[in-house]
Design a protein around this motif. Sequence first.
Motif, PDB file in Angstrom:
ATOM      1  N   THR A   1       0.767  -1.279  -0.038  1.00 29.33           N
ATOM      2  CA  THR A   1      -0.244  -0.086   0.156  1.00 29.33           C
ATOM      3  C   THR A   1       0.949   1.299  -0.105  1.00 29.33           C
ATOM      4  N   LEU A   2       1.877   1.395   0.809  1.00 32.55           N
ATOM      5  CA  LEU A   2       2.691   2.457   0.780  1.00 32.55           C
ATOM      6  C   LEU A   2       3.619   2.781  -0.632  1.00 32.55           C
ATOM      7  N   PHE A   3       3.806   1.545  -1.520  1.00 34.20           N
ATOM      8  CA  PHE A   3       4.268   1.456  -2.786  1.00 34.20           C
ATOM      9  C   PHE A   3       3.186   2.117  -4.023  1.00 34.20           C
ATOM     10  N   VAL A   4       2.010   1.682  -3.565  1.00 39.00           N
ATOM     11  CA  VAL A   4       0.712   2.220  -4.120  1.00 39.00           C
ATOM     12  C   VAL A   4       0.944   3.771  -4.071  1.00 39.00           C
ATOM     13  N   TYR A   5       0.571   4.023  -2.955  1.00 33.13           N
ATOM     14  CA  TYR A   5       0.213   5.462  -2.547  1.00 33.13           C
ATOM     15  C   TYR A   5       1.533   6.484  -3.129  1.00 33.13           C
ATOM     16  N   GLY A   6       2.686   5.911  -2.870  1.00 32.06           N
ATOM     17  CA  GLY A   6       3.944   6.483  -3.537  1.00 32.06           C
ATOM     18  C   GLY A   6       3.812   6.789  -5.164  1.00 32.06           C
ATOM     19  N   ALA A   7       3.196   5.600  -5.702  1.00 30.30           N
ATOM     20  CA  ALA A   7       2.925   5.876  -7.241  1.00 30.30           C
ATOM     21  C   ALA A   7       1.896   6.840  -7.541  1.00 30.30           C
ATOM     22  N   LEU A   8       0.894   6.837  -6.761  1.00 31.20           N
ATOM     23  CA  LEU A   8      -0.228   7.785  -7.039  1.00 31.20           C
ATOM     24  C   LEU A   8      -0.029   9.261  -6.744  1.00 31.20           C
ATOM     25  N   VAL A   9       1.051   9.618  -6.117  1.00 28.08           N
ATOM     26  CA  VAL A   9       1.411  10.998  -5.792  1.00 28.08           C
ATOM     27  C   VAL A   9       1.747  11.707  -7.169  1.00 28.08           C
ATOM     28  N   TRP A  10       1.951  11.011  -8.174  1.00 29.20           N
ATOM     29  CA  TRP A  10       2.416  11.592  -9.471  1.00 29.20           C
ATOM     30  C   TRP A  10       1.352  11.799 -10.417  1.00 29.20           C
ATOM     31  N   VAL A  11      -0.052  11.707  -9.841  1.00 25.14           N
ATOM     32  CA  VAL A  11      -1.327  11.785 -10.714  1.00 25.14           C
ATOM     33  C   VAL A  11      -1.318  13.413 -11.122  1.00 25.14           C
ATOM     34  N   ASP A  12      -1.677  13.774 -12.222  1.00 24.64           N
ATOM     35  CA  ASP A  12      -2.033  15.055 -12.763  1.00 24.64           C
ATOM     36  C   ASP A  12      -3.219  15.884 -12.158  1.00 24.64           C
ATOM     37  N   ASP A  13      -3.326  15.856 -10.614  1.00 23.06           N
ATOM     38  CA  ASP A  13      -4.340  16.644 -10.002  1.00 23.06           C
ATOM     39  C   ASP A  13      -3.810  16.974  -8.534  1.00 23.06           C
ATOM     40  N   GLU A  14      -3.729  18.007  -8.265  1.00 19.31           N
ATOM     41  CA  GLU A  14      -3.205  18.624  -7.164  1.00 19.31           C
ATOM     42  C   GLU A  14      -3.795  18.299  -5.737  1.00 19.31           C
ATOM     43  N   ALA A  15      -5.287  18.132  -5.926  1.00 22.38           N
ATOM     44  CA  ALA A  15      -5.752  17.735  -4.714  1.00 22.38           C
ATOM     45  C   ALA A  15      -5.624  16.265  -4.608  1.00 22.38           C
ATOM     46  N   LEU A  16      -5.662  15.323  -5.683  1.00 25.92           N
ATOM     47  CA  LEU A  16      -5.198  14.049  -5.320  1.00 25.92           C
ATOM     48  C   LEU A  16      -3.797  13.697  -4.837  1.00 25.92           C
ATOM     49  N   ARG A  17      -2.992  14.499  -5.321  1.00 25.52           N
ATOM     50  CA  ARG A  17      -1.712  14.377  -5.024  1.00 25.52           C
ATOM     51  C   ARG A  17      -1.570  14.834  -3.606  1.00 25.52           C
ATOM     52  N   GLU A  18      -2.324  15.560  -2.829  1.00 23.33           N
ATOM     53  CA  GLU A  18      -2.448  15.833  -1.503  1.00 23.33           C
ATOM     54  C   GLU A  18      -2.769  14.848  -0.740  1.00 23.33           C
ATOM     55  N   LYS A  19      -4.016  14.300  -1.261  1.00 22.18           N
ATOM     56  CA  LYS A  19      -4.780  13.163  -0.541  1.00 22.18           C
ATOM     57  C   LYS A  19      -3.890  12.188  -0.624  1.00 22.18           C
ATOM     58  N   TYR A  20      -3.133  11.586  -1.616  1.00 19.22           N
ATOM     59  CA  TYR A  20      -2.295  10.362  -1.497  1.00 19.22           C
ATOM     60  C   TYR A  20      -1.184  10.685  -0.585  1.00 19.22           C
ATOM     61  N   SER A  21      -0.623  11.721  -0.606  1.00 22.58           N
ATOM     62  CA  SER A  21       0.659  12.078   0.048  1.00 22.58           C
ATOM     63  C   SER A  21       0.218  12.108   1.563  1.00 22.58           C
ATOM     64  N   ASP A  22      -1.113  12.591   1.869  1.00 24.55           N
ATOM     65  CA  ASP A  22      -1.350  12.428   3.360  1.00 24.55           C
ATOM     66  C   ASP A  22      -1.533  10.972   3.743  1.00 24.55           C
ATOM     67  N   HIS A  23      -2.127  10.174   2.859  1.00 28.95           N
ATOM     68  CA  HIS A  23      -2.328   8.972   3.316  1.00 28.95           C
ATOM     69  C   HIS A  23      -1.237   8.037   3.466  1.00 28.95           C
ATOM     70  N   TYR A  24       0.137   8.501   2.426  1.00 29.38           N
ATOM     71  CA  TYR A  24       1.279   7.653   2.627  1.00 29.38           C
ATOM     72  C   TYR A  24       1.661   7.884   3.908  1.00 29.38           C
ATOM     73  N   HIS A  25       1.832   9.388   4.448  1.00 26.41           N
ATOM     74  CA  HIS A  25       2.449   9.667   5.706  1.00 26.41           C
ATOM     75  C   HIS A  25       1.577   9.263   6.776  1.00 26.41           C
ATOM     76  N   GLN A  26       0.334   9.081   6.771  1.00 29.05           N
ATOM     77  CA  GLN A  26      -0.579   8.283   7.938  1.00 29.05           C
ATOM     78  C   GLN A  26      -0.182   7.025   7.959  1.00 29.05           C
ATOM     79  N   LEU A  27      -0.136   6.257   6.953  1.00 29.90           N
ATOM     80  CA  LEU A  27       0.462   4.636   6.805  1.00 29.90           C
ATOM     81  C   LEU A  27       1.724   4.781   7.175  1.00 29.90           C
ATOM     82  N   ARG A  28       2.654   5.601   6.743  1.00 32.42           N
ATOM     83  CA  ARG A  28       3.952   5.328   7.279  1.00 32.42           C
ATOM     84  C   ARG A  28       4.107   5.544   8.946  1.00 32.42           C
TER      85      ARG A  28
END
Length: 138
Positions: A94-121
């Motif tokens: 899941t951490l690898f998936v969130y890491g891959a998703l932070v590159w999507v072309d949508d600023e709000a989604l990048r922020e969401k996935y970055s937050d989820h990555y750090h919460q899981l970490r």
Amino acid sequence: MSNRIIATEVPESRRLDFMPEAFTPCMMMRAEGLVFHQASLLARSYSGAYWDFFTLSNGGFYLAPRSDRRFEVQVEGNGFEGDVSADAFGIIVTLFVYGALVWVDDEALREKYSDHYHQLRAFAVEHDEGGAILRAID
């Protein structure tokens, strides 16, 4: 009072709500494909599984294969090799998936996935296999 992050398995009655909540409705199919792809890349012995879903008390999420077996994880990018539980494997995936998703072309989604990555970490740091998880994602 403990500040430990608590993981709670999502009950069957709420499974359909999990993926849209964790990844958004527009990205949940992509995320699901990434989970299975990443799992097969990280563990050669992975050949599919029923995945359980978890919410975290800090607002995070993760998925883990329902299995009593351990997974031999190899990460080509950093040389990590280790034997981990299904739960730890799911956190790594899941951490690898969130890491891959932070590159999507949508600023709000990048922020969401970055937050989820750090919460899981943050949860991973407290996990019984936290050292292995952190070495795998390093």
